[in-house]
Write a protein that holds these residues in place. Sequence first.
Motif, short mmCIF file in Angstrom:
data_model
loop_
_atom_site.label_atom_id
_atom_site.label_comp_id
_atom_site.label_asym_id
_atom_site.label_seq_id
_atom_site.Cartn_x
_atom_site.Cartn_y
_atom_site.Cartn_z
N PRO A 122 -4.76 4.47 -0.72
CA PRO A 122 -4.55 3.46 -1.77
C PRO A 122 -5.50 2.28 -1.59
O PRO A 122 -5.83 1.91 -0.46
N VAL A 141 0.95 7.72 2.51
CA VAL A 141 -0.37 7.10 2.43
C VAL A 141 -1.38 7.97 3.17
O VAL A 141 -1.14 8.37 4.32
N GLY A 199 4.06 1.82 -2.96
CA GLY A 199 3.61 1.14 -1.74
C GLY A 199 4.71 0.53 -0.91
O GLY A 199 4.51 0.26 0.29
#
Length: 417
Positions: A122, A141, A199
């Motif tokens: 990201p 992630v 996130g």
Amino acid sequence: MSAATAPLVPSDPGSSGSPAGPGARLAWLDALRGIGAMAVVAEHLLPWFLPGLRPYWFSLGVYGILVFFLVSGYIIPTSLERHGDVRAFWISRFFRLYPLYLAVTALVLALAWWVPVRAEVPRDGSAVAAHATMLLDVVGVGGVADTMWTLSYEMVFYLVVTALFLVGAHRGSGTLTMVFGLGAVAVGLVIGGPLLRGGWPAYVTAAVFAAGLACVLWGRARTAAACVLGVTALAALVLSSRIPWLGVAVVAVMFAGTTIRRWEEGAGPLWPVAVTTALVGLAPLRAIETGWWWVQADVWLTTIALAGGTFAAGMALRGRRLPRALVWLGLVSYSLYLVHHPLLKYFTTISGDLREAEPVWQAAMAALALALVLGASALAYHFVERPGQAWGRRVARAVSGAGGGGLRGGGSGGRAR
């Protein structure tokens, strides 16, 4: 999914630096790391350089990481118990893992103008948070280096083992490995993918990780903090991992390694390992529907059998003289693990696509790339990894001498019995 090892992490402070060194009795562990490391390198090298030689009857990458996870499970808990000092343990882990990890991260980011960072990473603060904790894969992630994903499961294992150690529940590895094996089957049947996305899992785990580890290191509410860390890690493992069943299965495999060590020491039975093996074999029942070739029953079961057989062969040969080259590969395996994938990408960026090249040219380029990877790994080990380990030993000794790192929380300074 790219399968590559954790932990290919140097897991034991007594591991031998050479076959003739004081840790020669553990050279078989280095040899296993060497085998695992080369399997992972082959997993990434063959499709780019020699695609016709890549096997599909088993997964080289998964085989390599299973071998490494068994090694980690075999050595990490007993290493912590032997020293009885959670503070020194975590200082040692930090200096073994992070210097090279940060160096490779810096290298990839510095060369991003030439070879862009992977799209799975990201472009926001969640990537920073996830990389800081190494809990990359369990919070969804991608790592800046493809192989960093397995470090997530090493970190989960460390957190869980620390909590178990501090509450005095660390001896029940046989039960734990079966519980996680059964959990892998259940999660595989019920959860098809991450339930928590975005996130925020990375931010939450980073905050808990920082606060909890600070308490573990400084002795403030140490046991409670370790339990919170362990529960948080397991929650992320099940709820926000990219492949939840695989994460639970990996922890089961690591506890299987611990169970083997207990059995070897006469402190527990071996049969839980057989039960766990069967459960892990069943874990991807639903995942077969995804079409991933490496979870197909014949491939998955063959890969598990080969990894288990390799570990068993290593144990059978312990105490015997092993090839120095193989032991050396194990010594530099963490460096080899982290640097090889970025270097292969840079190599193929220069050489161009080799998949349709003449076989002789493919072989020559593969040999050259492998030589460069091995050379770079040796340099990384000697100039980054080894100095970091030396610093870790100094700091851990200083902290242990000051007290406060022992078995129970609250800065007792006691030693594990």
